[in-house]
Each structure stands twice: as structure tokens, then as C-alpha cells.
Design a protein around this motif. Structure first.
Motif, PDB file in Angstrom:
ATOM      1  N   TYR A  33      10.646  18.956  -0.869  1.00  0.00           N
ATOM      2  CA  TYR A  33      11.158  20.047  -0.045  1.00  0.00           C
ATOM      3  C   TYR A  33      11.754  19.570   1.286  1.00  0.00           C
ATOM      4  CZ  TYR A  33       8.194  22.395  -3.438  1.00  0.00           C
ATOM      5  OH  TYR A  33       7.610  22.816  -4.606  1.00  0.00           O
ATOM      6  N   SER A  34      11.116  18.602   1.916  1.00  0.00           N
ATOM      7  CA  SER A  34      11.650  18.097   3.188  1.00  0.00           C
ATOM      8  C   SER A  34      13.020  17.457   2.985  1.00  0.00           C
ATOM      9  CB  SER A  34      10.679  17.080   3.800  1.00  0.00           C
ATOM     10  OG  SER A  34       9.455  17.693   4.128  1.00  0.00           O
ATOM     11  N   GLU A  35      13.179  16.693   1.895  1.00  0.00           N
ATOM     12  CA  GLU A  35      14.471  16.084   1.595  1.00  0.00           C
ATOM     13  C   GLU A  35      15.515  17.157   1.287  1.00  0.00           C
ATOM     14  OE1 GLU A  35      14.259  12.941  -1.314  1.00  0.00           O
ATOM     15  OE2 GLU A  35      12.243  12.384  -0.641  1.00  0.00           O
ATOM     16  N   ALA A  36      15.073  18.221   0.609  1.00  0.00           N
ATOM     17  CA  ALA A  36      15.989  19.320   0.298  1.00  0.00           C
ATOM     18  C   ALA A  36      16.466  20.010   1.573  1.00  0.00           C
ATOM     19  CB  ALA A  36      15.306  20.321  -0.620  1.00  0.00           C
ATOM     20  N   VAL A  37      15.549  20.167   2.557  1.00  0.00           N
ATOM     21  CA  VAL A  37      15.928  20.763   3.849  1.00  0.00           C
ATOM     22  C   VAL A  37      17.033  19.933   4.502  1.00  0.00           C
ATOM     23  CG1 VAL A  37      15.152  21.177   6.216  1.00  0.00           C
ATOM     24  CG2 VAL A  37      13.760  21.965   4.295  1.00  0.00           C
ATOM     25  N   SER A  38      16.831  18.611   4.519  1.00  0.00           N
ATOM     26  CA  SER A  38      17.845  17.719   5.113  1.00  0.00           C
ATOM     27  C   SER A  38      19.181  17.847   4.373  1.00  0.00           C
ATOM     28  CB  SER A  38      17.363  16.267   5.059  1.00  0.00           C
ATOM     29  OG  SER A  38      16.161  16.112   5.779  1.00  0.00           O
ATOM     30  N   PHE A  39      19.114  17.945   3.055  1.00  0.00           N
ATOM     31  CA  PHE A  39      20.347  18.058   2.246  1.00  0.00           C
ATOM     32  C   PHE A  39      21.108  19.338   2.590  1.00  0.00           C
ATOM     33  CE2 PHE A  39      22.552  19.659  -1.507  1.00  0.00           C
ATOM     34  CZ  PHE A  39      23.356  18.581  -1.838  1.00  0.00           C
ATOM     35  N   LEU A  80      23.840  28.982   1.447  1.00  0.00           N
ATOM     36  CA  LEU A  80      23.240  27.731   1.946  1.00  0.00           C
ATOM     37  C   LEU A  80      22.019  28.026   2.820  1.00  0.00           C
ATOM     38  CD1 LEU A  80      26.468  25.689   2.835  1.00  0.00           C
ATOM     39  CD2 LEU A  80      25.045  25.536   0.774  1.00  0.00           C
ATOM     40  N   TYR A  81      22.129  29.041   3.661  1.00  0.00           N
ATOM     41  CA  TYR A  81      20.974  29.439   4.480  1.00  0.00           C
ATOM     42  C   TYR A  81      19.849  29.967   3.586  1.00  0.00           C
ATOM     43  CZ  TYR A  81      24.011  29.092   8.584  1.00  0.00           C
ATOM     44  OH  TYR A  81      24.852  28.640   9.569  1.00  0.00           O
ATOM     45  N   ASP A  82      20.259  30.680   2.547  1.00  0.00           N
ATOM     46  CA  ASP A  82      19.284  31.229   1.601  1.00  0.00           C
ATOM     47  C   ASP A  82      18.504  30.114   0.910  1.00  0.00           C
ATOM     48  OD1 ASP A  82      18.207  33.495  -0.001  1.00  0.00           O
ATOM     49  OD2 ASP A  82      19.181  32.412  -1.628  1.00  0.00           O
ATOM     50  N   LYS A  83      19.225  29.067   0.511  1.00  0.00           N
ATOM     51  CA  LYS A  83      18.577  27.944  -0.181  1.00  0.00           C
ATOM     52  C   LYS A  83      17.640  27.181   0.759  1.00  0.00           C
ATOM     53  CE  LYS A  83      20.425  28.400  -4.253  1.00  0.00           C
ATOM     54  NZ  LYS A  83      19.576  28.737  -5.416  1.00  0.00           N
ATOM     55  N   CYS A 109      13.291  26.522   0.859  1.00  0.00           N
ATOM     56  CA  CYS A 109      12.591  25.238   1.087  1.00  0.00           C
ATOM     57  C   CYS A 109      11.540  25.391   2.178  1.00  0.00           C
ATOM     58  CB  CYS A 109      13.598  24.153   1.484  1.00  0.00           C
ATOM     59  SG  CYS A 109      14.791  23.773   0.212  1.00  0.00           S
ATOM     60  N   TYR A 110      11.879  26.112   3.251  1.00  0.00           N
ATOM     61  CA  TYR A 110      10.935  26.315   4.355  1.00  0.00           C
ATOM     62  C   TYR A 110       9.703  27.102   3.890  1.00  0.00           C
ATOM     63  CZ  TYR A 110      14.015  24.459   7.994  1.00  0.00           C
ATOM     64  OH  TYR A 110      14.781  23.631   8.788  1.00  0.00           O
ATOM     65  N   ILE A 111       9.899  28.006   2.957  1.00  0.00           N
ATOM     66  CA  ILE A 111       8.747  28.768   2.441  1.00  0.00           C
ATOM     67  C   ILE A 111       7.793  27.844   1.687  1.00  0.00           C
ATOM     68  CG2 ILE A 111       8.093  30.458   0.686  1.00  0.00           C
ATOM     69  CD1 ILE A 111      10.286  32.229   1.689  1.00  0.00           C
ATOM     70  N   TYR A 112       8.349  26.924   0.890  1.00  0.00           N
ATOM     71  CA  TYR A 112       7.504  25.948   0.205  1.00  0.00           C
ATOM     72  C   TYR A 112       6.745  25.074   1.203  1.00  0.00           C
ATOM     73  CZ  TYR A 112       9.529  26.985  -4.393  1.00  0.00           C
ATOM     74  OH  TYR A 112       9.902  27.603  -5.565  1.00  0.00           O
ATOM     75  N   ASN A 133       6.593  27.176   6.372  1.00  0.00           N
ATOM     76  CA  ASN A 133       7.165  27.372   7.699  1.00  0.00           C
ATOM     77  C   ASN A 133       7.889  28.722   7.705  1.00  0.00           C
ATOM     78  OD1 ASN A 133       8.532  27.279  10.136  1.00  0.00           O
ATOM     79  ND2 ASN A 133       8.975  25.084   9.986  1.00  0.00           N
ATOM     80  N   ALA A 134       7.106  29.780   7.894  1.00  0.00           N
ATOM     81  CA  ALA A 134       7.649  31.135   7.783  1.00  0.00           C
ATOM     82  C   ALA A 134       8.680  31.436   8.867  1.00  0.00           C
ATOM     83  CB  ALA A 134       6.514  32.151   7.853  1.00  0.00           C
ATOM     84  N   GLU A 135       8.466  30.933  10.067  1.00  0.00           N
ATOM     85  CA  GLU A 135       9.389  31.211  11.175  1.00  0.00           C
ATOM     86  C   GLU A 135      10.795  30.690  10.878  1.00  0.00           C
ATOM     87  OE1 GLU A 135       6.407  29.909  11.508  1.00  0.00           O
ATOM     88  OE2 GLU A 135       5.255  31.190  12.888  1.00  0.00           O
ATOM     89  N   GLN A 136      10.876  29.437  10.397  1.00  0.00           N
ATOM     90  CA  GLN A 136      12.187  28.868  10.075  1.00  0.00           C
ATOM     91  C   GLN A 136      12.814  29.580   8.875  1.00  0.00           C
ATOM     92  OE1 GLN A 136      14.165  26.639  11.485  1.00  0.00           O
ATOM     93  NE2 GLN A 136      12.774  26.300  13.201  1.00  0.00           N
ATOM     94  N   ALA A 137      11.991  29.980   7.920  1.00  0.00           N
ATOM     95  CA  ALA A 137      12.510  30.707   6.750  1.00  0.00           C
ATOM     96  C   ALA A 137      13.118  32.038   7.182  1.00  0.00           C
ATOM     97  CB  ALA A 137      11.384  30.939   5.746  1.00  0.00           C
ATOM     98  N   ILE A 138      12.442  32.721   8.127  1.00  0.00           N
ATOM     99  CA  ILE A 138      12.965  33.998   8.634  1.00  0.00           C
ATOM    100  C   ILE A 138      14.296  33.786   9.347  1.00  0.00           C
ATOM    101  CG2 ILE A 138      12.586  35.761  10.405  1.00  0.00           C
ATOM    102  CD1 ILE A 138       9.604  35.672   9.632  1.00  0.00           C
ATOM    103  N   GLU A 139      14.390  32.731  10.143  1.00  0.00           N
ATOM    104  CA  GLU A 139      15.628  32.448  10.878  1.00  0.00           C
ATOM    105  C   GLU A 139      16.799  32.230   9.922  1.00  0.00           C
ATOM    106  OE1 GLU A 139      17.360  29.075  13.954  1.00  0.00           O
ATOM    107  OE2 GLU A 139      15.201  29.446  13.904  1.00  0.00           O
ATOM    108  N   ASP A 140      16.574  31.431   8.867  1.00  0.00           N
ATOM    109  CA  ASP A 140      17.654  31.174   7.906  1.00  0.00           C
ATOM    110  C   ASP A 140      17.995  32.417   7.091  1.00  0.00           C
ATOM    111  OD1 ASP A 140      18.202  28.622   8.623  1.00  0.00           O
ATOM    112  OD2 ASP A 140      17.162  27.651   6.953  1.00  0.00           O
ATOM    113  N   SER A 141      16.962  33.187   6.677  1.00  0.00           N
ATOM    114  CA  SER A 141      17.231  34.407   5.896  1.00  0.00           C
ATOM    115  C   SER A 141      17.991  35.426   6.738  1.00  0.00           C
ATOM    116  CB  SER A 141      15.918  35.019   5.397  1.00  0.00           C
ATOM    117  OG  SER A 141      15.294  34.180   4.464  1.00  0.00           O
ATOM    118  N   THR A 142      17.660  35.515   8.006  1.00  0.00           N
ATOM    119  CA  THR A 142      18.369  36.441   8.906  1.00  0.00           C
ATOM    120  C   THR A 142      19.832  36.031   9.058  1.00  0.00           C
ATOM    121  OG1 THR A 142      16.291  36.819  10.108  1.00  0.00           O
ATOM    122  CG2 THR A 142      18.329  37.488  11.205  1.00  0.00           C
ATOM    123  N   ASN A 143      20.076  34.726   9.174  1.00  0.00           N
ATOM    124  CA  ASN A 143      21.460  34.235   9.221  1.00  0.00           C
ATOM    125  C   ASN A 143      22.206  34.558   7.925  1.00  0.00           C
ATOM    126  OD1 ASN A 143      21.376  33.147  11.809  1.00  0.00           O
ATOM    127  ND2 ASN A 143      20.542  31.183  11.086  1.00  0.00           N
TER     128      ASN A 143
END
Length: 579
Positions: free
Chosen positions: A26-32, A46-49, A53-56, A59-69
Motif C-alpha cells: 500500500y505504501s508503494e501504491a501511494v507513492s505511485f 487518481l485521488y479515488d485510488k 490505499c490510505y484506508i488500507y 489513515n482516515a484523514e488522508q483518505a478523506i482529503e483525497d476523496s473530497t478532492n
């Protein structure tokens, strides 16, 4: 056409990232996906994907930020609405969760792609409303001190918030339906509230599990640190002073983080209750140490009275901890010293049951489980041994040989190579066998024993004469105290250091008897009981004198006469006796 080609290109670009996700990297996927977002910042998918990864990675806060974007770029990105509502439930923000559930349902209906999506968002919205109602009911029940109900409502909310809990939970009899199941799928604040309720429900083992989770999973969560220190204190893993030192550090951090000069804890029940607990415990520990000194000096009555006052304070504030168990042990000890073996065994039993709840989670565990868990908890092994030994001894003094044998056998399971325990067990079995063999003659033996007790009380050497007093004078408390100090000063062994060994030994025995006499006569309850025995014995002296001029109509045994006399005296408002 151009948009379709671009979408196909993006789908091809994200394939390596999806493979990383499928492989659990998952960490490598985040970087990708981060690199792709830098190149294509306006692509919602891309933000959705990356959010997934953040949910896995929890890291709920970062997942919310990307989903909101993702939603800001595409209002019909239904996955992002769903992801945000679930993340906000995990964070305990019901208001935000409801917002995304309602908006997800709205755009799902507008898209008109599938009724399944509409049903899914409606179910989530209904669940969020249920969670909100259950949380409100849990809080209300808690403040009304209906703690079992509060726990029930809260745990039902847990099961809705984290559906995987239902698969890992076996419904069982008991206070908690979740027991020791890890509840990391719900927000830390709810877990902490559960810990607070479990404390009121005396579910100490689960409480310890929650504290451990707070320490390992949320090390920067200050309220969690507060709670962890509190639990360590009640388990006697740190002292009051150590706990307060750590708490002061946390309080500073809390005040600095909030930049608030006001009293930070005015509206925080958890912190307030823990601070009150530690303050009261510090005072009680100081008081208990004072009476420990009384005990060491041989002032058993004073120590016993002091321990009992401490116990009342503990019970008043429900300050149940290992320190409370040690206080029960102290009381059991002083009762034994004052020959009150019944209360000694009762206090030991209460302490054992509470200690088993702390260590095992209940006092209904099988023997092999108890032995295994006690051996694992070396911190409490000596306390278990002390309590079981004292209770066995008290049972033995009361001639409850079967109960004493059970306790000694348990101790031998715990300490199989303890020769002292083996001897105590064999002696108790022999006493029990002797008692059973002489059961047919028990009435005669009881009469003989009682007569011996009466004869001993009729001797001049009673507790009053030991202190230089006269029983018939009915001396008051001050008189007894003055007499004790006078005799103790006269026969103290330190006064005889220059005498011969026989004189010293005699003084020591006399001094021991003086202390024994005072410990009984200075205790109103023990004194009354002792006085009654002396009164009864005097009654027999008078009643049993021969009266040759008066013919006896009927022969009455000593026991029958005693029973009749006690019955008559108990019916009166006070006892006539010699006064």
C-alpha cells in the motif's frame, strides 16, 4: 472522443498501482499514485485510488482529503462519497458522516445508474442515524448511572460502525457482548468511553486490554495516555507518585496544544474522575501507611479500626484497585490477630474474588486456568498466596476443615514444592479425621471444652487483672488506657536488658499478655463479648453453689442453665450482671 481516449489512457496508467494494491504494497501504491496526480492533477479517479490505499493504511484523514478532492472534480464519484462517510464514522464524526451519506444518496438518484447504489446509501444513512441514537442513549444511561445499559447501547453502536466485529464476536452471558475482542474499527474516543463504562461495571481485564491498545496504537492521543496511566495505577504497576508525575506532563501538553489558560478539565469527565481517583487514593495510601505503623507496633485494635475507616472511604468513592485488595488483606490479618477468624476469612474471600476478577476477568475460571494465569502474573502471585494461606488458617481455627483443605490443596497446585504447605495440609487432614472419628462424642466434648473455658475465665488472671484493674469496677476507656500505659512501661522488655535471661523472658511474656489484654478491652465490641463471658462465668459460680437447705425439684444441666440464662438476658434492654 478525446475524453474517452484520455480515460482509457488513465486506466492503463493506473494498472501497475492496482497491482501493488492487490499485492498488499500500500505504501508503494501511494507513492505511485502521487506521481500520477502530480502529472494529472485534475483526474478524479487518481485521488479515488490513492484514498483507497490510505484506508488500507488506516489513515482516515488522508483518505478523506483525497476523496473530497475526487468529489470536487466529479460530483458523481459515488465511491468517494461512500468512502468519506465510512471514514467519518471511523473518526466518530457522525454529523459529517450523515452529510456524505445524504449527498451520496442525492447524486446516486441523479445519476440513475443503479437502484443498488440508492439502497446502499439509504442503508448507510439509516445505520448512521441508529449509531447516533445509540450513542445518545449510552451517554444518557451513563449519566443516570445505568452502566450496564450504557455498555449495551455503546457496543451495539460498535457492531454497526464496524460490521466485521459481528463475525468475531460470540454472544455470551456477561456484561460485555464484545469481551476482549479488539475494537480498532471504531474511533478511539468511543473505545475510551467504553473503557470508562467497563470500569464502572468492574470489567477490569477488558479495561486493561483497552489501555494497552491506547498505549500501542494511539501513543500521541493524550486522553488515551491519561487513561493508560490510570489503569496501570489501579493494577499496582506504578505508584501514586509516579502516576501523578506522568499526569502532570500530559496536562502540560494538553494545555499547550489547546493554548488555553482556563481550567482545561472543567468539561472533561474522564480526566476529572481520574484526577479525583488519584487524589483520593494518595490520601488513602498515606492513611493506610499510618495504620500499618500501628500494626507493626502491635496495636492491632487501632490498626484494625483504622483499616476499616479506610475501607469505608474506598467503598464510598468506589476506588477499587489492587490497593483496595491489599487493604482487605490487612483487615483480614488484624481480624486474625484479634481472634475474629470469621471476619478474617470473610475479608480474605472478598479480596480473593476481587483479585481473581482483576487477573482472570472473573472468579469462575477452572483450576488449571487459574494456576496458569497466576504463574504468568508474578506481580500478584505472592498476594494470592498470602490471601489463600490466611483464609485457610482462619477456616482451620473455625474447624471448617474441608474449606481449609481445599485452600491448602489449591496452594500446593500453585506451589508444589512448598514443604510448609504440605505440612499444613497434612495437619489439617489429621484434625479433620480426628474430628470425624469423635463425632459421636461431640456433645460430651463440647461440654468439657466449655467447662474448661469457664474454669479458665474464673481464674484470677483475666484481662482486667493483667492490667491491674478489677472487672467488677466496670472501668471506662480512659481508665483502661491509663492502666495499659502504666503496665506496659513497667514490663517493657527494654527495661530488663541488664537482668538475667529468665527475667527477660518472663517480662516479654507478661508484656505480650498486656498487649493482648489491651487490644481486647480497648475494642468496644470485643470488650462487650469478653465481659459477657466473665459475667456468665460469675453467674455459674453463684448459681452452682450447693444449697443443702433447699431441695431440688429438678436436675438442670450446666448447658441448659446457660441457654436459659442467655435467653432471658437477651430479652432485656440491658444486661444486669454484677452491676
Amino acid at each position: 472522443m478525446e475524453n474517452i481516449l484520455k480515460s482509457l489512457q488513465i486506466l492503463r496508467l493506473i494498472e501497475p498501482g492496482e497491482k501493488l494494491v492487490n499485492d498488499g504494497k500500500y505504501s508503494e501504491a501511494v507513492s505511485f499514485f502521487t506521481k500520477l496526480i502530480e502529472k494529472y492533477p485534475n483526474e478524479s479517479v487518481l485521488y479515488d485510488k490513492r484514498a483507497s490505499c490510505y484506508i488500507y493504511l488506516e489513515n482516515a484523514e488522508q483518505a478523506i482529503e483525497d476523496s473530497t478532492n475526487a468529489i470536487s472534480l466529479d460530483n458523481f464519484n459515488l465511491k468517494s462519497y461512500f468512502r468519506n462517510l465510512r471514514c467519518y464514522v471511523f473518526l466518530g464524526n457522525i454529523k459529517k458522516a450523515k452529510y456524505y451519506a445524504e449527498n451520496g444518496l442525492k447524486y446516486s438518484k441523479k445519476s440513475n445508474i443503479s437502484n443498488i447504489n440508492n439502497e446502499l446509501f439509504q442503508i448507510e444513512l439509516d445505520n448512521i442515524n441508529k449509531i447516533q441514537d445509540l450513542l445518545n442513549s449510552a451517554k444518557q444511561s451513563y449519566y443516570q448511572k445505568h452502566f450496564i445499559d450504557a455498555l449495551k447501547y455503546l457496543e451495539e453502536a460498535f457492531l454497526i460502525a464496524d460490521p466485521t466485529l459481528e463475525q468475531r464476536t460470540k454472544l455470551k452471558k456477561g456484561v460485555s457482548i464484545l469481551g476482549n475482542v479488539i475494537t480498532n474499527g471504531v474511533c478511539k474516543e468511543w473505545q475510551l468511553f467504553r473503557g470508562k463504562i467497563l470500569l464502572k461495571c468492574k470489567q477490569y481485564l477488558v479495561l486493561k486490554k483497552i489501555a494497552s491498545t491506547m498505549e500501542k496504537k494511539y501513543p500521541s492521543y493524550l486522553y488515551g495516555q491519561f487513561f493508560t496511566i490510570y489503569v496501570k495505577y489501579i493494577y499496582d504497576e506504578i505508584t501514586v507518585n509516579q502516576a501523578q508525575s506522568k499526569l502532570r506532563e500530559i496536562i502540560k501538553k494538553m494545555n499547550n496544544e489547546d493554548d488555553n489558560e482556563n481550567d482545561f478539565f472543567d468539561n472533561d469527565d474522564i480526566v476529572n474522575e481520574i484526577l479525583d481517583f488519584l487524589k483520593q487514593s494518595e490520601e488513602l495510601e498515606s492513611l493506610r501507611n499510618k495504620y500499618n505503623d500501628e500494626y507493626k507496633q502491635g496495636n492491632y485494635y487501632s490498626a484494625d479500626h483504622g483499616y476499616f475507616q479506610c475501607l469505608k472511604i474506598y467503598n464510598k468513592y468506589e476506588l477499587y484497585s489492587i490497593s483496595y485488595i491489599k487493604l482487605l488483606s490487612n483487615l483480614s490479618n488484624t481480624k486474625s490477630k484479634l481472634n475474629n477468624y470469621k471476619l478474617s476469612s470473610e475479608y480474605s474471600t472478598k479480596a480473593i474474588e476481587l483479585l481473581e476478577t482483576f487477573v482472570f476477568g472473573s472468579n469462575n475460571k477452572k483450576l488449571e486456568i487459574k494456576i496458569r494465569e497466576i504463574n504468568k502474573s508474578l506481580l500478584y502471585k505472592s498476594l494470592f498466596k498470602k490471601l489463600y494461606m490466611r483464609r485457610a488458617s482462619s477456616y482451620r481455627q473455625q474447624q471448617y476443615y474441608t474449606k481449609a483443605i481445599n485452600d491448602y490443596e489449591f496452594l500446593l497446585e500453585l506451589l508444589p514444592n512448598d514443604n510448609e504447605m504440605k505440612k499444613a495440609l497434612n495437619d489439617t487432614k489429621n484434625e479433620n479425621e480426628y474430628n470425624n472419628n469423635n463425632n459421636n462424642n461431640s456433645n460430651n466434648n463440647n461440654k468439657s471444652n466449655y467447662k474448661n473455658n469457664i474454669d479458665r475465665m474464673n481464674q484470677d488472671d483475666n484481662y482486667y487483672t493483667i492490667l491491674g484493674l478489677n472487672f467488677a469496677d466496670n472501668p471506662n476507656t480512659d481508665t483502661i488506657k491509663k492502666a495499659f500505659h502504666k503496665m506496659a512501661l513497667k514490663y517493657h522488655p527494654d527495661k530488663c536488658q541488664n537482668r538475667n535471661d529468665n527475667h527477660i523472658e518472663s517480662a516479654e511474656k507478661k508484656f505480650k499478655r498486656i498487649n493482648e489484654a489491651y487490644s481486647v478491652l480497648s475494642n468496644p465490641e470485643l470488650k462487650q463479648s469478653y465481659d459477657n463471658k466473665l459475667k456468665y462465668s460469675n453467674f455459674f459460680k453463684v448459681s452452682m453453689k450447693p444449697k443443702p437447705n433447699i431441695p431440688k425439684k429438678k436436675t438442670v444441666s450446666t448447658d441448659e442453665l446457660l441457654d436459659q440464662f442467655i435467653k432471658e438476658e437477651n430479652s432485656k434492654k440491658f444486661f444486669f450482671g454484677l452491676f
